[in-house]
Scaffold this motif. Sequence first.
Motif, PDB file in Angstrom:
ATOM      1  N   PRO A  74      43.315  50.265  44.924  1.00  0.00           N
ATOM      2  CA  PRO A  74      42.810  48.921  45.230  1.00  0.00           C
ATOM      3  C   PRO A  74      41.288  48.858  45.329  1.00  0.00           C
ATOM      4  O   PRO A  74      40.699  47.813  45.052  1.00  0.00           O
ATOM      5  CB  PRO A  74      43.475  48.593  46.573  1.00  0.00           C
ATOM      6  CG  PRO A  74      44.713  49.419  46.596  1.00  0.00           C
ATOM      7  CD  PRO A  74      44.351  50.690  45.887  1.00  0.00           C
ATOM      8  N   CYS A  75      40.668  49.973  45.712  1.00  0.00           N
ATOM      9  CA  CYS A  75      39.202  49.999  45.777  1.00  0.00           C
ATOM     10  C   CYS A  75      38.602  49.819  44.383  1.00  0.00           C
ATOM     11  O   CYS A  75      37.658  49.048  44.173  1.00  0.00           O
ATOM     12  CB  CYS A  75      38.723  51.314  46.395  1.00  0.00           C
ATOM     13  SG  CYS A  75      39.357  51.631  48.056  1.00  0.00           S
ATOM     14  N   HIS A  76      39.174  50.541  43.415  1.00  0.00           N
ATOM     15  CA  HIS A  76      38.706  50.416  42.032  1.00  0.00           C
ATOM     16  C   HIS A  76      39.025  49.026  41.475  1.00  0.00           C
ATOM     17  O   HIS A  76      38.224  48.450  40.729  1.00  0.00           O
ATOM     18  CB  HIS A  76      39.344  51.494  41.162  1.00  0.00           C
ATOM     19  CG  HIS A  76      38.955  52.889  41.538  1.00  0.00           C
ATOM     20  ND1 HIS A  76      37.675  53.379  41.394  1.00  0.00           N
ATOM     21  CD2 HIS A  76      39.676  53.913  42.077  1.00  0.00           C
ATOM     22  CE1 HIS A  76      37.617  54.630  41.808  1.00  0.00           C
ATOM     23  NE2 HIS A  76      38.819  54.972  42.244  1.00  0.00           N
ATOM     24  N   GLN A  77      40.194  48.490  41.842  1.00  0.00           N
ATOM     25  CA  GLN A  77      40.566  47.157  41.364  1.00  0.00           C
ATOM     26  C   GLN A  77      39.597  46.101  41.891  1.00  0.00           C
ATOM     27  O   GLN A  77      39.220  45.175  41.159  1.00  0.00           O
ATOM     28  CB  GLN A  77      41.996  46.837  41.800  1.00  0.00           C
ATOM     29  CG  GLN A  77      43.054  47.662  41.089  1.00  0.00           C
ATOM     30  CD  GLN A  77      44.449  47.444  41.652  1.00  0.00           C
ATOM     31  OE1 GLN A  77      44.615  47.125  42.836  1.00  0.00           O
ATOM     32  NE2 GLN A  77      45.459  47.594  40.822  1.00  0.00           N
ATOM     33  N   ALA A  78      39.205  46.244  43.156  1.00  0.00           N
ATOM     34  CA  ALA A  78      38.264  45.286  43.737  1.00  0.00           C
ATOM     35  C   ALA A  78      36.918  45.343  43.008  1.00  0.00           C
ATOM     36  O   ALA A  78      36.321  44.303  42.695  1.00  0.00           O
ATOM     37  CB  ALA A  78      38.076  45.574  45.221  1.00  0.00           C
ATOM     38  N   ALA A  79      36.451  46.571  42.733  1.00  0.00           N
ATOM     39  CA  ALA A  79      35.173  46.711  42.027  1.00  0.00           C
ATOM     40  C   ALA A  79      35.253  46.115  40.627  1.00  0.00           C
ATOM     41  O   ALA A  79      34.336  45.404  40.183  1.00  0.00           O
ATOM     42  CB  ALA A  79      34.782  48.182  41.967  1.00  0.00           C
ATOM     43  N   ARG A 110      33.066  42.912  39.161  1.00  0.00           N
ATOM     44  CA  ARG A 110      32.199  43.088  37.993  1.00  0.00           C
ATOM     45  C   ARG A 110      32.612  42.173  36.850  1.00  0.00           C
ATOM     46  O   ARG A 110      31.763  41.713  36.069  1.00  0.00           O
ATOM     47  CB  ARG A 110      32.210  44.553  37.569  1.00  0.00           C
ATOM     48  CG  ARG A 110      31.449  45.449  38.562  1.00  0.00           C
ATOM     49  CD  ARG A 110      31.778  46.899  38.425  1.00  0.00           C
ATOM     50  NE  ARG A 110      31.068  47.694  39.449  1.00  0.00           N
ATOM     51  CZ  ARG A 110      31.439  48.903  39.841  1.00  0.00           C
ATOM     52  NH1 ARG A 110      32.499  49.475  39.301  1.00  0.00           N
ATOM     53  NH2 ARG A 110      30.745  49.537  40.775  1.00  0.00           N
ATOM     54  N   ALA A 111      33.917  41.898  36.737  1.00  0.00           N
ATOM     55  CA  ALA A 111      34.380  40.966  35.702  1.00  0.00           C
ATOM     56  C   ALA A 111      33.848  39.563  35.955  1.00  0.00           C
ATOM     57  O   ALA A 111      33.704  38.762  35.033  1.00  0.00           O
ATOM     58  CB  ALA A 111      35.905  40.954  35.657  1.00  0.00           C
ATOM     59  N   ALA A 146      27.489  41.829  41.477  1.00  0.00           N
ATOM     60  CA  ALA A 146      27.057  43.205  41.711  1.00  0.00           C
ATOM     61  C   ALA A 146      27.886  43.815  42.833  1.00  0.00           C
ATOM     62  O   ALA A 146      28.050  43.216  43.893  1.00  0.00           O
ATOM     63  CB  ALA A 146      25.580  43.233  42.071  1.00  0.00           C
ATOM     64  N   ALA A 147      28.420  45.015  42.589  1.00  0.00           N
ATOM     65  CA  ALA A 147      29.266  45.697  43.568  1.00  0.00           C
ATOM     66  C   ALA A 147      28.722  47.094  43.828  1.00  0.00           C
ATOM     67  O   ALA A 147      28.492  47.858  42.886  1.00  0.00           O
ATOM     68  CB  ALA A 147      30.711  45.771  43.087  1.00  0.00           C
ATOM     69  N   PHE A 182      42.214  44.517  49.554  1.00  0.00           N
ATOM     70  CA  PHE A 182      41.805  43.738  48.384  1.00  0.00           C
ATOM     71  C   PHE A 182      42.813  42.629  48.123  1.00  0.00           C
ATOM     72  O   PHE A 182      43.973  42.878  47.807  1.00  0.00           O
ATOM     73  CB  PHE A 182      41.688  44.638  47.151  1.00  0.00           C
ATOM     74  CG  PHE A 182      41.510  43.877  45.854  1.00  0.00           C
ATOM     75  CD1 PHE A 182      40.551  42.879  45.753  1.00  0.00           C
ATOM     76  CD2 PHE A 182      42.310  44.152  44.751  1.00  0.00           C
ATOM     77  CE1 PHE A 182      40.383  42.167  44.572  1.00  0.00           C
ATOM     78  CE2 PHE A 182      42.146  43.451  43.568  1.00  0.00           C
ATOM     79  CZ  PHE A 182      41.186  42.458  43.471  1.00  0.00           C
ATOM     80  N   SER A 183      42.349  41.405  48.269  1.00  0.00           N
ATOM     81  CA  SER A 183      43.123  40.215  47.935  1.00  0.00           C
ATOM     82  C   SER A 183      42.246  39.331  47.064  1.00  0.00           C
ATOM     83  O   SER A 183      41.206  38.837  47.545  1.00  0.00           O
ATOM     84  CB  SER A 183      43.538  39.460  49.200  1.00  0.00           C
ATOM     85  OG  SER A 183      43.996  38.148  48.878  1.00  0.00           O
TER      86      SER A 183
END
Length: 254
Positions: free
Chosen positions: A179-184, A188-189, A193-194, A236-237
């Motif tokens: 979920p951390c990668h999904q949030a980033a 970015r999409a 900036a993350a 992450f929601s």
Amino acid sequence: MTGAARVALRGLARAAAVLLALAAAAPACDEKRDDGTTPAAAPAELPPLELRDDTANLMLTWIDAQGDTHVELRPADVPAEGRALVRAMLSDRTEGTRDVFYVADLTQKRPDGTYVVRSMLRREWEALLEKRRAEHLAKTAPPPAAAGPAGSAGAGAPAAPSSLSGVTVIIYGASWCKPCHQAADYLRAKGVAAIVKDIEEDPAAAAEMQDKLAKSHQRGGSIPIIDVRGQILVGFSPGALDKALARAAGGVTL
């Protein structure tokens, strides 16, 4: 014995010695050779870890039934559903932060007050997370929705904030946390900036995260912890993140 016979005998002796030397150097017929298919040796066991209720600098990660991870600082704070398998890490030690983890069973306490701790490969931990998430999705996935008219937007879809160029979001997570990668990726999409901070690799980031949780009157919870201009989100929601971004784009800071 004639001279010719003696010369012949010496030649035979030299030949026999050569053959014996070659035989000794050659591998035995039943000797196994490594043809490149032999599995690599398992990683070495980690140094022993004494885990107690009062162990200092401790970070405990447990997994819920949905496959989401949650971070606690004391064994007593880990709920019953996650106590059987908890990843343990000490912020002042590098052991257990690479390819091999410490995992503890908080349901088993020895007479001396220590918990049972063993080693687990990173890939095994990540596979367990994926399995639980897949099982949860299989149980809760709604039936496919009928397609709407061409060009229509999905009902209830949040509108993207109009101006996000000046917004920077901080994500506190870990390398294994999906979920951390999904949030980033989600941020970015959207052109946001993350900054991703690994709380396992960077003790200062872990302390910073805990300080923000305390100031927002939150504790523990799943990672990622996301800071959107002072708005602290636990987990992450996409919907909650969109609302926080909209407030941030409108100039809201906390």
